[in-house]
Scaffold this active site. Structure first.
Site, PDB file in Angstrom:
ATOM      1  N   SER A 182     -26.148 -19.524 -27.297  1.00 16.83           N
ATOM      2  CA  SER A 182     -25.338 -20.423 -28.065  1.00 16.83           C
ATOM      3  C   SER A 182     -25.943 -21.368 -28.956  1.00 16.83           C
ATOM      4  O   SER A 182     -25.438 -21.650 -29.917  1.00 16.83           O
ATOM      5  CB  SER A 182     -24.566 -21.489 -27.020  1.00 16.83           C
ATOM      6  N   HIS A 210     -19.723 -17.552 -24.842  1.00 14.00           N
ATOM      7  CA  HIS A 210     -19.348 -17.640 -26.441  1.00 14.00           C
ATOM      8  C   HIS A 210     -18.916 -16.214 -27.143  1.00 14.00           C
ATOM      9  O   HIS A 210     -18.871 -16.119 -28.108  1.00 14.00           O
ATOM     10  CB  HIS A 210     -20.674 -18.106 -27.101  1.00 14.00           C
ATOM     11  N   LYS A 241     -13.623 -22.543 -24.274  1.00 11.97           N
ATOM     12  CA  LYS A 241     -14.012 -22.097 -25.743  1.00 11.97           C
ATOM     13  C   LYS A 241     -13.162 -21.431 -26.552  1.00 11.97           C
ATOM     14  O   LYS A 241     -12.241 -22.193 -26.807  1.00 11.97           O
ATOM     15  CB  LYS A 241     -15.637 -21.546 -25.694  1.00 11.97           C
TER      16      LYS A 241
HETATM   17  C1  LIG Z   1     -20.253 -23.242 -22.378  1.00 10.98           C
HETATM   18  C2  LIG Z   1     -21.054 -22.327 -21.428  1.00 10.98           C
HETATM   19  C3  LIG Z   1     -20.862 -22.568 -20.012  1.00 10.98           C
HETATM   20  C4  LIG Z   1     -19.790 -23.570 -19.514  1.00 10.98           C
HETATM   21  O1  LIG Z   1     -18.512 -23.420 -19.891  1.00 10.98           O
HETATM   22  P1  LIG Z   1     -17.651 -24.256 -19.409  1.00 10.98           P
HETATM   23  O2  LIG Z   1     -16.089 -23.670 -19.236  1.00 10.98           O
HETATM   24  O3  LIG Z   1     -17.400 -25.346 -20.394  1.00 10.98           O
HETATM   25  O4  LIG Z   1     -17.676 -25.035 -17.839  1.00 10.98           O
HETATM   26  C5  LIG Z   1     -21.487 -21.372 -19.259  1.00 10.98           C
HETATM   27  N1  LIG Z   1     -22.135 -20.401 -19.986  1.00 10.98           N
HETATM   28  C6  LIG Z   1     -22.264 -20.525 -20.974  1.00 10.98           C
HETATM   29  C7  LIG Z   1     -23.294 -19.220 -21.512  1.00 10.98           C
HETATM   30  C8  LIG Z   1     -21.812 -21.335 -21.967  1.00 10.98           C
HETATM   31  O5  LIG Z   1     -21.932 -21.308 -23.240  1.00 10.98           O
END
Ligand SMILES: *Cc1c(COP(=O)(O)O)cnc(C)c1O
Length: 394
Positions: A182, A210, A241
């Site tokens: 990310s 992502h 996301k």
């Molecule tokens: C954002 C993210 C999460 C968390 O996701 P949420 O639904 O916001 O809890 C988990 N793993 C990765 C790789 C992320 O980028």
């Protein structure tokens, strides 16, 4: 010092080191533009890749779900909290992902807590990329398995660790990687990981938070992007996301999902998604099944913005996705750049150590399908102006 004084002292230390997190408050819905701390600004830093967070069809679906099922699930999934809207979401999500089954939990964070400790014991080994997300790291901490951390994207190093774990007599070998990293927007070398995993009979798990809704056909994710269906055992995804709602999921074979329903603690001990969340997420899946048009718009926008910034002389690092790091290297410069952008009507946060290595501070721009070309031109114009003011570009 009493307890509260200790806490304040620790926070003061964070402030002195430039690590204190300032929390901005939105006064409107997520979108290309929103109101932050009383100011209308162009939003360049949310994960709302497809603009679904305020999508009309999804809002309507959420309202209909509330009308039919109320506002709360009333229980954990395994007691009385599984509604047919949850099972419908899991079914259609599995079809979308081209896997046998899915399990939906409260967040992507929880999905990692659900899977990792459930499928590993002290007799097993977990092999984790050093830059994996915090929720993977915490999930690994919950497991009694032996831990091996391999160098970022270094499949040779992974193979060394696989050998080591195998020689130490591990029963299961579980390889875990982020799909899209990310901070840099680069991809895991999944085809190479799968190849080495098959050589050592290891299990492959990818957290594609992502990549879901972003990569692959109509946003089916990194496994689809690399045509690795059937060769990756566990896909973890988020509904928070690109899908624009909140929630997380695990996708894989039916045996895996059935097992997790018996063993995964966030599933067994924390209440399910609310009907509105499940209904909205289901509509997001349906929109993507109907058409990949919005995903194409996201990629067009990302390409357009990156090309313009590169032409101006900015370094966008090794990004391969709509995550666009604008490298400024120095943390103070990045912070100043971000403040100046805000004055000019653009919300884009600077990111420094320890989120990224020292000397690699940046503004991380998140492109969305919700942006128009005019929005992106506006952003490019402001990046050019501030970049010249701060002597970043000529
Ligand atoms: C954002 C993210 C999460 C968390 O996701 P949420 O639904 O916001 O809890 C988990 N793993 C990765 C790789 C992320 O980028």
């Amino acid at each position: 010092m009493n307890f509260y004084e200790q806490l304040v002292a620790e926070m003061n230390e964070l402030k002195e080191n430039g690590l204190f997190v300032t929390i901005r408050t939105l006064e409107s819905a997520q979108g290309a533009w929103f109101e932050v701390d009383g100011k209308k600004v162009l939003n360049l830093c949310s994960n709302n890749y497809l603009g679904f967070a305020n999508n009309e069809r999804m809002k309507k679906a959420a309202i209909e779900a509330i009308e039919k099922y109320g506002v709360g699930p009333g229980a954990v999934r395994s007691i009385a909290g599984t509604m047919d809207i949850h099972t419908q979401l899991e079914k259609e999500l599995a079809a979308f992902k081209k896997t046998e089954a899915t399990l939906v939990v409260q967040s992507g964070f929880n999905a990692n807590q659900a899977v990792i400790p459930a499928i590993t014991t002290k007799d097993d080994a977990i092999l984790s990329d050093e830059l994996n997300h915090a929720s993977i790291i915490d999930g690994v901490r919950l497991s009694k398995a032996k831990k091996y951390v391999w160098k970022h994207k270094d499949v040779k190093d992974l193979e060394e660790k696989l050998k080591e774990a195998k020689e130490a007599g591990a029963r299961r070998l579980l390889i875990i990687t982020d799909g899209v990293f990310s901070m840099d927007g680069d991809l895991a070398p999944l085809p190479e990981i799968v190849e080495v995993a098959e050589k050592y009979d290891a299990i492959v798990m990818v957290d594609d938070a992502h990549g879901e809704g972003v990569l692959g056909e109509s946003g089916r994710g990194i496994v689809d992007h690399f045509h690795l269906h059937g060769r990756v055992h566990i896909e973890v995804g988020t509904l928070s996301k690109a899908f624009g709602v909140v929630g997380g999921f695990v996708a894989g074979k039916k045996e895996l999902i059935d097992y997790l329903k018996q063993k995964a603690r966030p599933f067994l001990f924390s209440s399910s998604l609310s009907p509105a969340e499940a209904g909205a997420a289901l509509e997001a899946v349906r929109i993507l099944v109907e058409s990949g048009e919005v995903v194409e718009r996201l990629w067009d926008n990302a390409k357009y913005f990156k090309e313009k910034l590169n032409a101006l002389g900015f370094d966008t690092w090794h990004s391969e996705t709509p995550i666009t790091p604008v490298m400024l290297y120095d943390a103070k410069v990045a912070k100043e750049f971000s403040l100046k952008l805000f004055e000019e009507g653009i919300f884009a946060q600077s990111i420094g150590y320890p989120t990224v290595p020292k000397g690699l501070a940046r503004i991380r721009v998140m492109i969305s399908a919700a942006h128009t070309k005019e929005d992106l031109d506006f952003a490019v114009e402001k990046f050019e102006k501030i970049g010249k003011e701060l002597n970043i570009i000529k």
